[in-house]
Write a protein that holds these residues in place. Structure first.
Motif, PDB file in Angstrom:
ATOM      1  N   MET A  43     -63.138  49.299   0.204  1.00  0.00           N
ATOM      2  CA  MET A  43     -61.774  49.655  -0.156  1.00  0.00           C
ATOM      3  C   MET A  43     -61.011  50.198   1.047  1.00  0.00           C
ATOM      4  N   LYS A  44     -61.722  50.966   1.890  1.00  0.00           N
ATOM      5  CA  LYS A  44     -61.077  51.556   3.041  1.00  0.00           C
ATOM      6  C   LYS A  44     -60.554  50.470   3.981  1.00  0.00           C
ATOM      7  N   ASN A  45     -61.347  49.426   4.216  1.00  0.00           N
ATOM      8  CA  ASN A  45     -60.928  48.321   5.068  1.00  0.00           C
ATOM      9  C   ASN A  45     -59.721  47.598   4.482  1.00  0.00           C
ATOM     10  N   ARG A  46     -59.732  47.431   3.172  1.00  0.00           N
ATOM     11  CA  ARG A  46     -58.641  46.719   2.516  1.00  0.00           C
ATOM     12  C   ARG A  46     -57.320  47.447   2.725  1.00  0.00           C
ATOM     13  N   ILE A  47     -57.309  48.751   2.603  1.00  0.00           N
ATOM     14  CA  ILE A  47     -56.075  49.523   2.770  1.00  0.00           C
ATOM     15  C   ILE A  47     -55.636  49.547   4.233  1.00  0.00           C
ATOM     16  N   VAL A  48     -56.577  49.812   5.127  1.00  0.00           N
ATOM     17  CA  VAL A  48     -56.234  49.907   6.550  1.00  0.00           C
ATOM     18  C   VAL A  48     -55.731  48.565   7.079  1.00  0.00           C
ATOM     19  N   SER A  49     -56.442  47.495   6.758  1.00  0.00           N
ATOM     20  CA  SER A  49     -56.024  46.185   7.281  1.00  0.00           C
ATOM     21  C   SER A  49     -54.695  45.744   6.680  1.00  0.00           C
ATOM     22  N   SER A  50     -54.491  45.968   5.394  1.00  0.00           N
ATOM     23  CA  SER A  50     -53.233  45.540   4.794  1.00  0.00           C
ATOM     24  C   SER A  50     -52.060  46.351   5.325  1.00  0.00           C
ATOM     25  N   VAL A  51     -52.236  47.647   5.531  1.00  0.00           N
ATOM     26  CA  VAL A  51     -51.157  48.463   6.094  1.00  0.00           C
ATOM     27  C   VAL A  51     -50.852  48.006   7.519  1.00  0.00           C
ATOM     28  N   LEU A  52     -51.883  47.673   8.279  1.00  0.00           N
ATOM     29  CA  LEU A  52     -51.679  47.175   9.640  1.00  0.00           C
ATOM     30  C   LEU A  52     -50.926  45.848   9.624  1.00  0.00           C
ATOM     31  N   PHE A  53     -51.303  44.940   8.737  1.00  0.00           N
ATOM     32  CA  PHE A  53     -50.625  43.654   8.652  1.00  0.00           C
ATOM     33  C   PHE A  53     -49.173  43.818   8.224  1.00  0.00           C
ATOM     34  N   ILE A  54     -48.923  44.672   7.252  1.00  0.00           N
ATOM     35  CA  ILE A  54     -47.550  44.905   6.788  1.00  0.00           C
ATOM     36  C   ILE A  54     -46.709  45.539   7.898  1.00  0.00           C
TER      37      ILE A  54
END
Length: 155
Positions: free
Chosen positions: A1-12
């Protein structure tokens, strides 16, 4: 879950920068104002015609980067809401391909102004290329990380 949030925030965040850089942070050449010329030279009846000036290539590059940035934001949001590792891996691969397109727009596909001293050549073009490189690195890193996670689950 941590990767999902960090990567999506970075992409956005990178997608938002792709939109903001050519518009506000390091703006490209603006759309020229319409110049009113007397129509007496054309028809002789005294009314005015407005003819736009030349629209620079960097203006269209900025418009295309708005679309690419919007796509990156949308895929980043999909990464946030997706629970499947394989779907997130595929979305990250799509982002890597989109980043190549984002770099190709100011360099190969559309380009920027021909004058090397214009602000679009000195600011927006290098910034867009740098953002595209950062996006490629982030997307490929996420694919490699997710691939490791899949391999751990299989064992």
């Amino acid at each position: 879950m941590k990767n999902r949030i960090v990567s999506s925030v970075l992409f956005i965040f990178i997608g938002a920068l792709l939109i903001l850089f050519p518009l506000y942070i390091l703006p490209v050449c603006p759309l020229p104002d319409a110049q009113a010329i007397p129509a007496t030279t054309m028809a002789g009846d005294g009314h005015m015609h407005s003819t736009p000036g030349k629209i620079m290539k960097c203006f269209w590059t900025a418009r295309a980067e708005i679309g690419i940035g919007s796509l990156v934001i949308a895929i980043g949001a999909l990464v946030l809401f997706s629970r499947s590792l394989f779907v997130r891996m595929g979305l990250s691969m799509a982002l890597a391909c989109t980043a190549v397109l984002a770099a190709a727009i100011p360099t190969i596909l559309i380009g920027v102004c021909g004058n090397e001293m214009m602000r679009c050549n000195m600011g927006a073009k290098p910034a867009l290329i740098l953002l595209a490189i950062v996006l490629v690195i982030a997307a490929i890193s996420n694919v490699l990380y997710l691939n490791k996670q899949v391999n751990k689950q299989i064992r």
